[in-house]
Design a protein around this motif. Structure first.
Motif, PDB file in Angstrom:
ATOM      1  N   GLN A 243      13.471  62.597 -28.788  1.00 11.39           N
ATOM      2  CA  GLN A 243      13.697  61.560 -29.764  1.00 11.39           C
ATOM      3  C   GLN A 243      12.652  60.388 -30.045  1.00 11.39           C
ATOM      4  OE1 GLN A 243      17.344  59.591 -28.568  1.00 11.39           O
ATOM      5  NE2 GLN A 243      18.620  61.287 -28.849  1.00 11.39           N
ATOM      6  N   ALA A 244      11.773  60.427 -28.868  1.00 15.44           N
ATOM      7  CA  ALA A 244      10.834  59.458 -28.966  1.00 15.44           C
ATOM      8  C   ALA A 244       9.314  60.111 -28.954  1.00 15.44           C
ATOM      9  CB  ALA A 244      10.937  58.448 -27.814  1.00 15.44           C
ATOM     10  N   TYR A 245       9.286  61.328 -28.755  1.00 14.15           N
ATOM     11  CA  TYR A 245       7.751  61.974 -28.636  1.00 14.15           C
ATOM     12  C   TYR A 245       7.933  62.867 -30.024  1.00 14.15           C
ATOM     13  CZ  TYR A 245       6.922  59.745 -23.985  1.00 14.15           C
ATOM     14  OH  TYR A 245       6.862  59.067 -23.002  1.00 14.15           O
ATOM     15  N   LEU A 246       8.646  63.684 -30.456  1.00  6.53           N
ATOM     16  CA  LEU A 246       8.698  64.671 -31.328  1.00  6.53           C
ATOM     17  C   LEU A 246       9.493  64.488 -32.683  1.00  6.53           C
ATOM     18  CD1 LEU A 246       8.770  67.566 -28.512  1.00  6.53           C
ATOM     19  CD2 LEU A 246       6.788  67.080 -29.917  1.00  6.53           C
ATOM     20  N   ALA A 247       9.866  63.456 -32.520  1.00  5.28           N
ATOM     21  CA  ALA A 247      10.734  63.167 -33.753  1.00  5.28           C
ATOM     22  C   ALA A 247       9.917  62.911 -35.147  1.00  5.28           C
ATOM     23  CB  ALA A 247      11.801  62.048 -33.676  1.00  5.28           C
ATOM     24  N   ASP A 248      10.355  63.193 -36.148  1.00  3.44           N
ATOM     25  CA  ASP A 248       9.483  62.844 -37.440  1.00  3.44           C
ATOM     26  C   ASP A 248       8.395  63.747 -37.926  1.00  3.44           C
ATOM     27  OD1 ASP A 248      11.678  60.815 -37.839  1.00  3.44           O
ATOM     28  OD2 ASP A 248      10.382  59.215 -36.878  1.00  3.44           O
ATOM     29  N   LEU A 249       8.285  64.684 -37.003  1.00  5.84           N
ATOM     30  CA  LEU A 249       7.076  65.573 -37.277  1.00  5.84           C
ATOM     31  C   LEU A 249       7.107  66.435 -38.735  1.00  5.84           C
ATOM     32  CD1 LEU A 249       6.509  67.345 -34.007  1.00  5.84           C
ATOM     33  CD2 LEU A 249       4.764  66.080 -35.120  1.00  5.84           C
ATOM     34  N   ASP A 250       8.379  66.286 -39.168  1.00  3.66           N
ATOM     35  CA  ASP A 250       8.351  66.953 -40.623  1.00  3.66           C
ATOM     36  C   ASP A 250       8.309  65.842 -41.625  1.00  3.66           C
ATOM     37  OD1 ASP A 250      10.956  65.461 -39.864  1.00  3.66           O
ATOM     38  OD2 ASP A 250      12.402  67.030 -40.673  1.00  3.66           O
ATOM     39  N   LYS A 251       8.079  64.790 -41.322  1.00  8.33           N
ATOM     40  CA  LYS A 251       7.965  63.786 -42.241  1.00  8.33           C
ATOM     41  C   LYS A 251       6.484  63.330 -42.492  1.00  8.33           C
ATOM     42  CE  LYS A 251      12.397  61.709 -41.472  1.00  8.33           C
ATOM     43  NZ  LYS A 251      13.106  62.557 -40.104  1.00  8.33           N
ATOM     44  N   ASP A 252       5.398  64.197 -42.252  1.00  9.34           N
ATOM     45  CA  ASP A 252       4.101  63.992 -42.331  1.00  9.34           C
ATOM     46  C   ASP A 252       3.599  62.402 -41.833  1.00  9.34           C
ATOM     47  OD1 ASP A 252       1.579  64.549 -43.530  1.00  9.34           O
ATOM     48  OD2 ASP A 252       1.845  63.215 -45.307  1.00  9.34           O
ATOM     49  N   VAL A 253       3.818  62.455 -40.575  1.00  5.36           N
ATOM     50  CA  VAL A 253       3.478  61.171 -39.879  1.00  5.36           C
ATOM     51  C   VAL A 253       2.229  61.201 -39.413  1.00  5.36           C
ATOM     52  CG1 VAL A 253       5.976  60.126 -39.730  1.00  5.36           C
ATOM     53  CG2 VAL A 253       5.112  61.658 -38.001  1.00  5.36           C
ATOM     54  N   VAL A 254       1.911  62.476 -39.093  1.00  3.47           N
ATOM     55  CA  VAL A 254       0.595  62.655 -38.307  1.00  3.47           C
ATOM     56  C   VAL A 254      -0.098  63.790 -38.883  1.00  3.47           C
ATOM     57  CG1 VAL A 254       1.303  61.790 -35.877  1.00  3.47           C
ATOM     58  CG2 VAL A 254       1.531  64.382 -36.539  1.00  3.47           C
ATOM     59  N   ASP A 255      -1.494  63.814 -38.953  1.00  2.10           N
ATOM     60  CA  ASP A 255      -2.257  64.792 -39.423  1.00  2.10           C
ATOM     61  C   ASP A 255      -2.265  66.279 -38.462  1.00  2.10           C
ATOM     62  OD1 ASP A 255      -3.210  63.332 -41.324  1.00  2.10           O
ATOM     63  OD2 ASP A 255      -5.087  62.506 -40.083  1.00  2.10           O
TER      64      ASP A 255
ATOM     65  N   PRO B  83      -0.681  69.749 -34.393  1.00  4.34           N
ATOM     66  CA  PRO B  83      -0.718  67.837 -34.691  1.00  4.34           C
ATOM     67  C   PRO B  83      -1.828  67.742 -33.836  1.00  4.34           C
ATOM     68  CG  PRO B  83       1.443  68.446 -33.138  1.00  4.34           C
ATOM     69  CD  PRO B  83       0.748  69.734 -33.656  1.00  4.34           C
ATOM     70  N   SER B  84      -2.818  66.752 -34.682  1.00  7.96           N
ATOM     71  CA  SER B  84      -3.797  66.043 -33.684  1.00  7.96           C
ATOM     72  C   SER B  84      -3.209  64.972 -32.580  1.00  7.96           C
ATOM     73  CB  SER B  84      -4.661  65.301 -34.764  1.00  7.96           C
ATOM     74  OG  SER B  84      -3.928  64.480 -35.536  1.00  7.96           O
ATOM     75  N   VAL B  85      -2.036  64.435 -32.928  1.00  8.33           N
ATOM     76  CA  VAL B  85      -1.454  63.496 -31.847  1.00  8.33           C
ATOM     77  C   VAL B  85      -0.072  63.589 -32.249  1.00  8.33           C
ATOM     78  CG1 VAL B  85      -1.676  61.556 -33.715  1.00  8.33           C
ATOM     79  CG2 VAL B  85      -1.672  61.118 -31.155  1.00  8.33           C
ATOM     80  N   LEU B  86       0.524  63.375 -31.344  1.00  5.46           N
ATOM     81  CA  LEU B  86       2.237  63.204 -31.450  1.00  5.46           C
ATOM     82  C   LEU B  86       2.847  62.009 -31.934  1.00  5.46           C
ATOM     83  CD1 LEU B  86       3.839  65.533 -28.564  1.00  5.46           C
ATOM     84  CD2 LEU B  86       3.021  66.110 -30.792  1.00  5.46           C
ATOM     85  N   PRO B  87       3.603  61.737 -32.646  1.00  6.90           N
ATOM     86  CA  PRO B  87       4.325  60.609 -33.037  1.00  6.90           C
ATOM     87  C   PRO B  87       5.142  59.896 -32.031  1.00  6.90           C
ATOM     88  CG  PRO B  87       5.595  62.334 -34.007  1.00  6.90           C
ATOM     89  CD  PRO B  87       4.356  62.987 -33.369  1.00  6.90           C
ATOM     90  N   VAL B  88       4.391  59.605 -31.053  1.00  6.62           N
ATOM     91  CA  VAL B  88       5.060  58.851 -29.804  1.00  6.62           C
ATOM     92  C   VAL B  88       5.499  57.521 -30.204  1.00  6.62           C
ATOM     93  CG1 VAL B  88       5.275  58.471 -27.329  1.00  6.62           C
ATOM     94  CG2 VAL B  88       3.994  60.393 -28.494  1.00  6.62           C
ATOM     95  N   LYS B  89       6.736  56.967 -30.107  1.00  6.71           N
ATOM     96  CA  LYS B  89       7.125  55.714 -30.286  1.00  6.71           C
ATOM     97  C   LYS B  89       7.028  54.726 -29.182  1.00  6.71           C
ATOM     98  CE  LYS B  89      10.609  57.622 -33.598  1.00  6.71           C
ATOM     99  NZ  LYS B  89      12.190  57.900 -33.866  1.00  6.71           N
TER     100      LYS B  89
END
Length: 746
Positions: A133-145, A157-163
């Motif tokens: 929920q806090a580290y891997l969510a939203d990877l399908d929404k183009d949030v990281v390169d 991913p170059s970085v994970l979208p960690v919240k």
């Protein structure tokens, strides 16, 4: 046919080495050892978590073999040894190392006492809920390169979208080239509160933010005892945190007590628990304490429990202070908040770490809601087309029935071109020529199923369109206002805190320095015995008296002393080694003893003992020093009462050694003998008293390269006779001369 010619480029070897080493160092720093400040992960951790996400090993699905995860990660993203990947996976599952474990391990993943994990073919794992929920969510929404993997066959991913600031929550440790990072773990709820406080006031100071994040929160608990120093540590990103284990004193039967350690310092986890037990054994063996009866490690899955049983009447609190001073029950955690920020390593303070994280959160939110807005706008476009099509559905059906192919019908819907299409009437054809659907709308109309024309379906479409318009307005508002976006981020953070936060484990306080008061040893007379091999022991006076004849024949040194005193070991190179009598084994006459080297700084391989005495026996006396180069002096015995274990007993000229050392007797004469059999006798009182740091005065005037061989201190009670070339020399009958003369030849 043209020949292949090699091109040789001449360059300086040192330049190639320098460039190669810098490239290697940067690779280690950026791509291996240091975490990224944004997600707090090293590449191997990031790739392992992403691979588990891609394999669908989520928190609500069955566990999968770790060997599968490691193999997949190694094949796709991390082309290094499987041990490094499995090692990272194991650590992310250990709740005694991570403040918030990211992997849910099933099987033997090691223990707090340093036991290793089982082989990866036996263990299983899946992601934790918070990781999902806090580290891997939203990877399908183009949030990281996403970047190509090592062989450009996959994207990672170059970085994970960690919240959340994972770099603070789970900490990090790593050794790169020329630099190292060491970040302690913190409490999730407190860190989230600190982030929210920063978002509300970006000018917040370190001291102010520490009202929310008071300090580290180690998974092993324990006590931080230097609270006042934490502000400067978090300001600079460097410093030492002092840790203590949690100790309880429990009563036992018979008036005894026991010390129970229920929490250990974070630095003690692993093999250091065993080292702590050995250190406690050593305290007993070396007689630092005699109050410990037994020590046992009763730790289990329920938690740490190390029990130290004490003698009746022992001072438990005083013994705790001894453990703090002499073992790792009190330890330091070196803080160095070093992480990769904007592609380069940077040492940063607490506020700086949170600033980087908040900037990352705004970036993630901007990209997320930009993607969602585009998706809703595309959906809105299609919905508007379908609603419009429902109003002219009869005309659309007429166009479809009159068209020769789908391409012709689609063109009519988009541009209003009616050529080649059969219509029932000119009015229909004229109306059709006025159509101007977009290409996306035309495609949706052509793919629409007939059941969508049912009244309820049309109503649902209208309601869905209203919802889409609301979403578009909401996303535009979020993207158009930083304050609105901040509220959204804060709401998500609060939701994470509510679901995953746990109470603080580590206590933070200003602890008192551990002061251990040694038990006063009852002073009783004993006798030190040293045999010809350098083994020493002490025995009771009565034991020595009963075995006097054997003791005198078997030992080369016999020194009466007090049990609470010190022994002085004077060596030929001018050093004084002090040994506490209490450090020397006390026992039976036939006990072997211990090498004197083991309890002092004396080294029998490089120096020789010329005189041994008890310190208390020379305090009110003067010591007579005579060296091989005939330098003499008297030194007050009190000068040797020093705190150091080793000190200089005298100053020697180059190449000189102490030949004779003894207590100076009153009304005596001194006889010196040289290598060439010159004898000089003079009054001991002619030798001046000097400080121990002085060289002294000359006793006999020697020839070139000549040294002294013997020294005698004579009184009138006993006659000394020596033999030279079968001729008796009566030392007491030698004429008394002046000091610093040649003497007589014999």
């Amino acid at each position: 046919m043209a020949e292949n010619r090699e091109q040789i480029i001449r360059t300086e070897y040192s330049e190639i080495m320098q460039k190669s080493y810098i490239d290697y160092a940067m690779s280690v720093i950026i791509a291996r050892a240091l975490p990224d400040v944004r997600d707090g992960l090293k590449p191997v951790q990031r790739r392992t978590l992403y691979d588990m996400h891609e394999l669908g090993i989520r928190y609500d699905r069955p566990y999968r073999k770790c060997a599968r995860i490691v193999g997949d990660t190694m094949g796709k993203y991390h082309p290094h040894g499987d041990s490094s990947i499995y090692g990272a996976l194991v650590v992310m599952a250990q709740d005694f190392k991570y403040g918030m474990p990211l992997v849910d391990g099933h099987g033997n993943f090691g223990s707090i006492e340093g036991d290793g994990a089982a082989a990866m073919r036996y263990t299983e794992a899946r992601l934790q809920k918070i990781t999902q929920q806090a580290y891997l969510a939203d990877l399908d929404k183009d949030v990281v390169d996403f970047i190509p993997n090592f062989d450009a066959t996959e994207k990672e991913p170059s970085v994970l979208p960690v919240k959340v600031p994972n770099i603070l929550i789970n900490g990090a440790e790593g050794i790169a080239v020329g630099m190292a990072t060491s970040i302690p773990p913190h409490n999730l709820g407190e860190v989230i509160d600190g982030v929210i406080a920063y978002m509300k006031n970006p000018d917040i100071t370190t001291e102010e933010i520490m009202e929310y994040i008071p300090g580290p929160d180690f998974p092993t608990g324990g006590i931080v005892i230097n609270k006042d120093e934490l502000v400067s540590i978090y300001e600079s990103g460097n410093g030492k945190i002092k840790l203590r284990g949690k100790v309880e004193i429990e009563p036992m039967k018979g008036g005894k007590e026991r010390i129970v350690i229920t929490e250990i310092p974070y630095t003690m986890i692993g093999a250091n628990i065993g080292k702590f037990l050995n250190d406690v054994y050593s305290l007993v063996e070396t007689k630092k304490t005699s109050d410990i009866v037994d020590i046992s490690n009763q730790s289990s899955k329920a938690g740490i429990r190390i029990v130290i049983e004490l003698k009746k009447g022992a001072d438990a609190q005083n013994l705790c202070n001894l453990l703090y001073k002499k073992t790792r029950l009190e330890d330091t955690f070196g803080v160095n908040i070093l992480a990769v920020a904007n592609g380069k390593p940077e040492t940063m303070g607490l506020v700086s770490v949170i600033r980087h994280n908040v900037q990352f959160q705004y970036e993630l939110a901007t990209r997320k809601y930009t993607t969602l807005l585009k998706k809703e706008q595309d959906k809105c476009e299609i919905q508007e087309g379908l609603i419009k099509a429902c109003d002219v559905i009869d005309l659309i059906i007429e166009i479809l029935r009159g068209s020769k192919n789908i391409k012709q019908a689609k063109k009519c819907l988009i541009t209003g071109e009616t050529e080649g299409i059969k219509f029932k009437s000119k009015l229909s054809e004229k109306t059709a020529s006025m159509l101007h659907f977009s290409e996306r709308q035309a495609t949706a109309i052509l793919e629409m199923r007939l059941y969508k024309l049912i009244g309820l379906e049309i109503e649902a479409l209208m309601a869905e369109h209203e919802e889409t318009l609301k979403n578009i307005a909401r996303y535009e508002e979020i993207l158009g206002s930083r304050s609105v976006m901040a509220k959204v981020i804060i709401r998500e953070l609060k939701a994470l805190k509510k679901e995953f936060a746990h109470p603080r484990l580590t206590v933070i306080e200003n602890g008192k320095a551990a002061v251990y008061k040694e038990k006063e040893i009852e002073a009783v007379p004993v006798v030190l015995l040293m045999d010809r091999f350098g083994y020493v022991k002490t025995v009771d006076n009565s034991v020595y008296e009963r075995n006097k004849e054997a003791a005198d024949s078997e030992n080369k040194q016999i020194v009466p002393c007090m049990s609470d005193g010190k022994i002085c070991l004077f060596t030929d190179d001018g050093q004084l080694h002090l040994v506490k009598v209490s450090d020397i084994p006390y026992g039976k006459f036939r006990d072997k003893g211990i090498p004197v080297d083991n309890i002092s700084n004396y080294d029998s391989s490089t120096e020789n003992i010329v005189y041994i005495t008890a310190l208390e026996s020379i305090m009110d006396k003067k010591l007579l020093f005579v060296t091989e180069q005939s330098m003499c002096k008297l030194v007050a015995g009190s000068e040797f009462d020093v705190s150091k274990r080793t000190t200089a007993a005298t100053k020697l000229q180059e190449g000189d050694k102490i030949l004779y050392l003894a207590v100076a007797e009153l009304e005596t004469t001194l006889v010196l003998r040289s290598q060439k059999n010159y004898f000089l006798r003079f009054a001991t009182e002619d030798i001046p008293e000097k400080k121990k740091g002085a060289v002294g005065v000359r006793g006999m005037r020697l020839g070139d390269g000549e040294l002294l061989t013997d020294v005698w201190q004579l009184n009138n009670e006993k006659e000394e006779i020596i033999m030279i070339k079968e001729k008796a020399v009566h030392l007491n009958r030698l004429r008394i001369a002046n000091r610093d003369t040649r003497g007589v030849k014999k």
